[in-house]
Design an enzyme around this catalytic site. Structure first.
Site, short mmCIF file in Angstrom:
data_model
loop_
_atom_site.label_atom_id
_atom_site.label_comp_id
_atom_site.label_asym_id
_atom_site.label_seq_id
_atom_site.Cartn_x
_atom_site.Cartn_y
_atom_site.Cartn_z
N GLY A 15 0.84 -1.21 0.00
CA GLY A 15 0.00 0.00 0.00
C GLY A 15 0.86 1.25 0.00
O GLY A 15 1.89 1.29 0.66
N ARG A 76 1.11 -5.19 -5.98
CA ARG A 76 1.10 -6.42 -5.18
C ARG A 76 1.44 -7.53 -6.18
O ARG A 76 0.76 -7.69 -7.18
CB ARG A 76 -0.26 -6.63 -4.54
CG ARG A 76 -0.69 -5.38 -3.73
CD ARG A 76 -1.54 -5.71 -2.54
NE ARG A 76 -2.12 -4.50 -1.98
CZ ARG A 76 -1.75 -3.98 -0.81
NH1 ARG A 76 -0.81 -4.52 -0.08
NH2 ARG A 76 -2.34 -2.90 -0.35
N ASP A 107 4.64 -4.69 6.14
CA ASP A 107 5.13 -6.00 6.61
C ASP A 107 5.22 -7.04 5.49
O ASP A 107 6.13 -7.87 5.50
CB ASP A 107 4.30 -6.51 7.80
CG ASP A 107 2.82 -6.55 7.51
OD1 ASP A 107 2.40 -6.10 6.44
OD2 ASP A 107 2.08 -7.06 8.38
N THR A 130 3.92 2.94 5.69
CA THR A 130 2.52 2.54 5.84
C THR A 130 1.85 3.52 6.80
O THR A 130 2.48 3.96 7.76
CB THR A 130 2.40 1.09 6.38
OG1 THR A 130 1.06 0.86 6.79
CG2 THR A 130 3.30 0.80 7.57
N ASP A 132 -0.49 2.92 8.88
CA ASP A 132 -1.09 2.27 10.07
C ASP A 132 -0.25 2.36 11.35
O ASP A 132 -0.76 2.11 12.43
CB ASP A 132 -1.37 0.80 9.78
CG ASP A 132 -2.49 0.64 8.77
OD1 ASP A 132 -3.37 1.53 8.72
OD2 ASP A 132 -2.49 -0.34 8.02
N ASP A 134 1.93 0.25 12.38
CA ASP A 134 1.82 -1.08 13.01
C ASP A 134 3.12 -1.88 12.92
O ASP A 134 3.10 -3.10 12.93
CB ASP A 134 0.67 -1.87 12.35
CG ASP A 134 0.86 -2.03 10.84
OD1 ASP A 134 1.76 -1.38 10.28
OD2 ASP A 134 0.11 -2.80 10.24
N ARG A 176 -7.35 -1.84 10.61
CA ARG A 176 -8.00 -3.15 10.72
C ARG A 176 -7.53 -3.88 11.98
O ARG A 176 -8.30 -4.55 12.65
CB ARG A 176 -7.70 -3.99 9.48
CG ARG A 176 -8.94 -4.50 8.81
CD ARG A 176 -8.66 -5.12 7.47
NE ARG A 176 -8.44 -4.13 6.44
CZ ARG A 176 -7.44 -4.15 5.56
NH1 ARG A 176 -6.56 -5.10 5.57
NH2 ARG A 176 -7.33 -3.20 4.65
P1 ATP Z 1 0.60 -2.60 3.49
O1 ATP Z 1 0.92 -2.82 4.95
O2 ATP Z 1 0.38 -1.17 3.19
O3 ATP Z 1 -0.45 -3.52 2.94
P2 ATP Z 1 2.61 -4.40 2.57
O4 ATP Z 1 4.03 -4.22 2.22
O5 ATP Z 1 2.31 -5.21 3.79
O6 ATP Z 1 1.96 -2.97 2.67
P3 ATP Z 1 1.61 -6.55 0.91
O7 ATP Z 1 0.70 -6.53 -0.29
O8 ATP Z 1 1.25 -7.40 2.06
O9 ATP Z 1 1.84 -5.03 1.32
O10 ATP Z 1 3.06 -7.04 0.40
C1 ATP Z 1 3.67 -6.41 -0.72
C2 ATP Z 1 4.27 -7.44 -1.62
O11 ATP Z 1 5.32 -8.17 -0.90
C3 ATP Z 1 3.34 -8.55 -2.10
O12 ATP Z 1 2.54 -8.15 -3.20
C4 ATP Z 1 4.32 -9.64 -2.49
O13 ATP Z 1 4.84 -9.41 -3.77
C5 ATP Z 1 5.44 -9.47 -1.45
N1 ATP Z 1 5.25 -10.48 -0.39
C6 ATP Z 1 4.40 -10.46 0.65
N2 ATP Z 1 4.47 -11.60 1.37
C7 ATP Z 1 5.39 -12.38 0.75
C8 ATP Z 1 5.91 -13.70 0.98
N3 ATP Z 1 5.48 -14.45 1.99
N4 ATP Z 1 6.85 -14.16 0.13
C9 ATP Z 1 7.29 -13.41 -0.89
N5 ATP Z 1 6.83 -12.18 -1.18
C10 ATP Z 1 5.91 -11.67 -0.37
#
Ligand code: ATP
Length: 328
Positions: A15, A76, A107, A130, A132, A134, A176
């Protein structure tokens, strides 16, 4: 500063949050300062898999410190969750001579970074972007302060209409799993009640509190509800419940939604982003990897990515008390 790193890549993923552009700018300029080449990867891990790279210099990042979102765009990527996808990404990095990475995201982004770094041995430093707040290892994630100000401003506007019409507003804000935005913006905007995932106020106490407010002479009220609040009803069900039990209130709902993620970053977030970018690149040069930069006691500190994503941020109980006292 004793490594052989010559070329650093930077990307944004997951995000978006305000301040990401300022962080990219900082990474690019810190690379220029230390005579390192810098490559921007568009669209996060998906762009890494597709080789969507662009060489950066100090001037490539002019006029972006004040812009929300991320000019590198975010994505994503399901493909990056597969071994084949990550291998494609690694081959692209090698072909382009990239020695190290700065990953800006949440995360999920850090989980992907840990797996990737372990598989291919490429050094990675994370910047927590992010709204949040968090992530453990930083008092503020990038974009959180801007989101607080955006929410506070929106509630001020809702209050104008609430008090003109003697209305009770339920305002849903992002959060959330954590209630940091709800609690802080709620206090800042003078909300009567704040419902967060970490605490269960209970429906009875909510009604009591609203009745008490009414008796004490308040004609309008604002209740902030985090998306993941614990009371057992969503914001529209809450409206119906209160309508039924407190018929003297004209109850309305406002869901703030994605506007909370947008907008020009506050000065705080711009400064934080600038500090985090410098610390990220200099940590790579110091031989660090698999760590996240964060703000702790007004200093830039490193926390292992594993701790940053596994830990749980605590709600500030002093703020809960302040909120209670202020809504008397
Ligand atoms: P936000 O907290 O704003 O949602 P985020 O970084 O947590 O941000 P995610 O969509 O959960 O957003 O993760 C971003 C990208 O990281 C995913 O689209 C994926 O490509 C990669 N990713 C997440 N989890 C894994 C995993 N277990 N193994 C490999 N790549 C991952």
């Amino acid at each position: 500063m004793s490594t052989n790193i010559k070329k650093v890549a930077v990307f944004t993923s997951g995000g978006d949050s305000p301040g990401m552009n300022a962080a990219i700018r900082s990474v690019v300029r810190t690379c220029a300062y230390h005579s390192l080449e810098c490559i921007a990867i568009h669209r996060g891990y998906q762009g890494m898999i597709e080789g969507d790279f662009e060489a950066m210099n100090a001037r490539s990042v002019k006029d972006i410190i004040n812009r929300g979102g991320t000019f590198l765009r975010s994505a994503r990527s399901m493909e990056f969750k597969t071994k084949e996808g990550r291998l494609k990404a690694y081959n692209n990095l090698k072909e382009n001579g990239i020695d190290a990475i700065v990953a800006i995201g949440g995360d999920g982004t850090f989980t992907g970074a840990m797996i990737f770094s372990k598989e291919f041995g490429i050094p990675i430093i994370g910047i927590p972007g992010t709204i949040d707040n968090d992530i453990v290892g930083t008092s503020h994630t990038l974009g959180y302060d801007t989101a607080l100000n955006t929410v506070c401003d929106a509630i001020d506007k809702i209050r104008d209409t609430a008090s003109s019409h003697d209305r009770l507003f339920f305002v849903e804000v992002m959060g959330r799993d954590v209630g940091h935005i709800a609690l802080n913006a709620g206090i800042g905007a003078g909300a009567e009640e704040i419902l967060i995932p970490e605490e269960n106020l209970g429906l009875e106490r909510l009604l009591e509190s609203l009745e008490r407010s009414r008796r004490s002479g308040k004609t309008s009220s604002i209740v902030i509800v985090a998306e993941g609040d614990n009371i057992g009803k969503n914001v529209f069900e809450l409206k119906d419940y209160v309508n039924e039990h407190l018929p003297f209130y004209d109850v309305r709902v406002s869901v703030l939604g994605h506007m909370q993620r947008g907008g020009s970053p506050t000065c705080f977030d711009r400064v934080l982003a600038s500090r985090m970018g410098v610390k990220a690149v200099e940590s790579l040069l110091d031989g660090e990897s698999n760590k996240m930069v964060g703000l702790l006691n007004d200093k830039m500190e490193l926390t292992p990515l594993e701790e940053a994503i596994k830990g749980h941020t605590e709600i500030n109980h002093e703020l809960l008390k302040v909120s209670d006292i202020m809504s008397i």
